[in-house]
Design a protein around this motif. Structure first.
Motif, PDB file in Angstrom:
ATOM      1  N   SER A   1      -3.371   7.901  13.263  1.00  0.00           N
ATOM      2  CA  SER A   1      -2.589   7.138  12.299  1.00  0.00           C
ATOM      3  C   SER A   1      -2.924   7.646  10.900  1.00  0.00           C
ATOM      4  O   SER A   1      -4.076   7.642  10.486  1.00  0.00           O
ATOM      5  CB  SER A   1      -2.910   5.639  12.409  1.00  0.00           C
ATOM      6  OG  SER A   1      -2.147   4.907  11.477  1.00  0.00           O
ATOM      7  N   ILE A   2      -1.906   8.114  10.173  1.00  0.00           N
ATOM      8  CA  ILE A   2      -2.120   8.623   8.824  1.00  0.00           C
ATOM      9  C   ILE A   2      -1.167   7.925   7.860  1.00  0.00           C
ATOM     10  O   ILE A   2      -0.154   7.357   8.259  1.00  0.00           O
ATOM     11  CB  ILE A   2      -1.913  10.157   8.748  1.00  0.00           C
ATOM     12  CG1 ILE A   2      -0.481  10.526   9.120  1.00  0.00           C
ATOM     13  CG2 ILE A   2      -2.898  10.875   9.643  1.00  0.00           C
ATOM     14  CD1 ILE A   2      -0.174  12.001   8.954  1.00  0.00           C
ATOM     15  N   THR A   3      -1.515   7.953   6.575  1.00  0.00           N
ATOM     16  CA  THR A   3      -0.698   7.339   5.525  1.00  0.00           C
ATOM     17  C   THR A   3      -0.363   8.413   4.495  1.00  0.00           C
ATOM     18  O   THR A   3      -1.022   8.524   3.462  1.00  0.00           O
ATOM     19  CB  THR A   3      -1.445   6.170   4.854  1.00  0.00           C
ATOM     20  OG1 THR A   3      -1.948   5.290   5.856  1.00  0.00           O
ATOM     21  CG2 THR A   3      -0.524   5.394   3.907  1.00  0.00           C
ATOM     22  N   PRO A   4       0.665   9.224   4.746  1.00  0.00           N
ATOM     23  CA  PRO A   4       0.920  10.371   3.866  1.00  0.00           C
ATOM     24  C   PRO A   4       1.697  10.036   2.598  1.00  0.00           C
ATOM     25  O   PRO A   4       1.618  10.761   1.615  1.00  0.00           O
ATOM     26  CB  PRO A   4       1.735  11.303   4.759  1.00  0.00           C
ATOM     27  CG  PRO A   4       2.462  10.382   5.692  1.00  0.00           C
ATOM     28  CD  PRO A   4       1.535   9.220   5.929  1.00  0.00           C
ATOM     29  N   TYR A   5       2.462   8.929   2.599  1.00  0.00           N
ATOM     30  CA  TYR A   5       3.368   8.650   1.488  1.00  0.00           C
ATOM     31  C   TYR A   5       2.707   7.701   0.496  1.00  0.00           C
ATOM     32  O   TYR A   5       2.530   6.504   0.779  1.00  0.00           O
ATOM     33  CB  TYR A   5       4.670   8.059   2.013  1.00  0.00           C
ATOM     34  CG  TYR A   5       5.271   8.889   3.125  1.00  0.00           C
ATOM     35  CD1 TYR A   5       5.530  10.240   2.948  1.00  0.00           C
ATOM     36  CD2 TYR A   5       5.542   8.323   4.370  1.00  0.00           C
ATOM     37  CE1 TYR A   5       6.066  11.012   3.959  1.00  0.00           C
ATOM     38  CE2 TYR A   5       6.081   9.091   5.388  1.00  0.00           C
ATOM     39  CZ  TYR A   5       6.340  10.428   5.178  1.00  0.00           C
ATOM     40  OH  TYR A   5       6.863  11.187   6.193  1.00  0.00           O
ATOM     41  N   ILE A   6       2.342   8.210  -0.681  1.00  0.00           N
ATOM     42  CA  ILE A   6       1.481   7.445  -1.591  1.00  0.00           C
ATOM     43  C   ILE A   6       1.946   7.486  -3.041  1.00  0.00           C
ATOM     44  O   ILE A   6       1.360   6.801  -3.885  1.00  0.00           O
ATOM     45  CB  ILE A   6       0.034   7.999  -1.529  1.00  0.00           C
ATOM     46  CG1 ILE A   6       0.020   9.487  -1.892  1.00  0.00           C
ATOM     47  CG2 ILE A   6      -0.589   7.755  -0.159  1.00  0.00           C
ATOM     48  CD1 ILE A   6      -1.368  10.089  -1.991  1.00  0.00           C
ATOM     49  N   GLN A   7       3.002   8.225  -3.362  1.00  0.00           N
ATOM     50  CA  GLN A   7       3.377   8.405  -4.770  1.00  0.00           C
ATOM     51  C   GLN A   7       4.879   8.229  -4.948  1.00  0.00           C
ATOM     52  O   GLN A   7       5.676   8.898  -4.283  1.00  0.00           O
ATOM     53  CB  GLN A   7       2.962   9.802  -5.233  1.00  0.00           C
ATOM     54  CG  GLN A   7       3.470  10.214  -6.603  1.00  0.00           C
ATOM     55  CD  GLN A   7       3.027  11.608  -6.985  1.00  0.00           C
ATOM     56  OE1 GLN A   7       1.848  11.842  -7.256  1.00  0.00           O
ATOM     57  NE2 GLN A   7       3.961  12.559  -6.981  1.00  0.00           N
ATOM     58  N   VAL A   8       5.288   7.344  -5.848  1.00  0.00           N
ATOM     59  CA  VAL A   8       6.709   7.135  -6.124  1.00  0.00           C
ATOM     60  C   VAL A   8       7.240   8.328  -6.913  1.00  0.00           C
ATOM     61  O   VAL A   8       6.803   8.594  -8.031  1.00  0.00           O
ATOM     62  CB  VAL A   8       6.938   5.830  -6.900  1.00  0.00           C
ATOM     63  CG1 VAL A   8       8.422   5.672  -7.248  1.00  0.00           C
ATOM     64  CG2 VAL A   8       6.469   4.630  -6.079  1.00  0.00           C
TER      65      VAL A   8
END
Length: 419
Positions: free
Chosen positions: A361-368
């Motif tokens: 499980s990864i969280t790649p999306y972090i920047q608007v």
């Protein structure tokens, strides 16, 4: 006992040598480029040659000595299309299944995830040339580049641009060092009477080939581009779909940095937010406002973070958003909302999308990276930050109230080639 000890030492030595050999192979691995592959065959049908090329190219990534940053389990061809028999151009649409969750692997191979089963899709156009032993892949490019290269309406001198790389009814393109806009999905174009390099200006590079996202508006009743000219931030605009153009100066200061510049138009206001200075990783910004889009005045703007800004957008009168560079999912999103025209800001947070990738499980999306309003909803394109390596994917979020955002879908948010 002595034999057991000798056997243990021998096994240990073999293990270390094997481990060292694998490490050496991984560290010295260099993928064979797409254009370095020669297909040795008597076959002359280009579609079949492309299939043989694909098998040869992808086989190198399945070997047991391939490092995890390149290794794939399987690869398949989804479609092969002959584009030009005479000149040897073939398009190959394919997909691959990564061997592991190594994020660098997605960066090395590119592509967009097709579904939750972990397959990634990719496209390439190849030019094959006859050799003494078969065929050699001499060129490789994206399909849109092939279209630009071969469309006679694009390549013929004096012709106006056609609809290549045009994704929306109202869009722009750059061709022959000129900026053009269209209001009918590329059927017709109107030239913007401005040096395109002033529009694409970036102080970090000597030139640019795309207009910075958020620095322009193209609508049938209002089209405008921010541009930089001798230290001044200016605006060129048209209210009649390019039949006539006017310019106005937003701010003039030869020391302004002007990397970031964002234009918004609400029901009763025009907003321009731009960077004024940079020092190390810090970046300061200013906000200007106008009721007529011609005469701008400074706003008592309170920058929530003096860092590199990724996007700014005003959705309604006095209601706006600013976003900053972010490289850590554990921190806040560096994303803020104002309801008083930029005098005060409130941080906006929402649940980051977790991706199941090869059992992890990864969280790649972090920047608007982009903000826009459509059908009454606020949309966010959330990217991976400058250190992201999860392919070219971004996350698309939406909100009905402009405060609470929910994940909608993964998207490939690479900018379309503009010229």
């Amino acid at each position: 006992m002595k034999n057991i000890k000798s056997a243990f030492i021998f096994i240990t030595l073999i293990t270390l040598l094997t481990f060292g050999f694998i490490q050496y192979k991984w560290q010295t691995f260099k993928a064979t480029e797409k254009t370095a592959i020669e297909v040795k065959t008597t076959e002359d049908r280009l579609e079949n040659i492309a299939g043989l090329w694909f098998d040869q190219y992808t086989e190198q990534f399945k070997d047991w000595l391939t490092p995890f940053s390149y290794k794939i389990k399987e690869a398949r061809i989804d479609n092969i299309e002959l584009l030009d028999q005479k000149n040897g151009y073939v398009q190959v649409d394919y997909a691959y299944l990564p061997f592991s969750s190594n994020e660098q692997l997605i960066f090395n191979h590119g592509g967009l995830m097709q579904s939750d089963d972990g397959w990634y899709k990719q496209q390439v156009v190849l030019k094959f040339e006859k050799t003494a032993k078969g065929y050699q892949a001499k060129e490789e490019m994206r399909p849109v580049n092939y279209q630009i290269q071969t469309d006679p309406n694009i390549m013929t001198e004096g012709k106006k641009p056609t609809q290549y790389a045009i994704e929306k009814d109202c869009d722009y393109t750059i061709l022959d060092h000129k900026l053009w806009v269209t209001y009918d999905h590329g059927d017709n174009f109107t030239e913007v009477p401005i040096d395109y390099e002033k529009v694409t200006y970036d102080p970090n590079y000597s030139y640019g080939e795309t207009v910075p996202e958020g620095s322009y508006i193209i609508k049938e009743d209002y089209t405008a581009f921010l541009y930089v000219d001798k230290g001044s931030l200016n605006l060129i605009y048209s209210h009649d779909q390019g039949k006539s153009w006017e310019t106005t100066t937003i701010a003039s200061n030869e020391h302004y940095y002007l990397r970031a510049r964002f234009l918004s138009k609400t029901d009763n206001q025009f907003y321009v937010l731009f960077s004024t200075d940079k020092a190390m990783s810090a970046e300061s910004h200013s906000l200007m406002k106008s009721t007529d889009g011609i005469h701008f005045e400074s706003v008592n703007y309170q920058d929530p973070e003096q860092r590199v800004m990724t996007y700014a957008f005003f959705s309604d009168d006095d209601i706006g958003y600013v976003a900053y560079r972010n490289n850590d999912s554990r921190d806040n999103l560096s994303f803020y909302r104002t309801e008083d025209g930029g005098q005060t800001f409130t941080p906006i947070t929402f649940e980051l999308k977790e991706i199941s990738f090869m059992g992890d499980s990864i969280t790649p999306y972090i920047q608007v990276d982009r903000i826009y309003k459509e059908d009454g909803q606020i949309h966010l394109i959330v990217g991976q930050g400058e250190n992201g390596d999860y392919g070219y994917n971004s996350a698309h979020y939406i909100s009905n109230d402009g405060i609470h955002f929910t994940f909608l879908e993964e998207v490939d948010d690479r900018p379309a080639l503009a010229g």
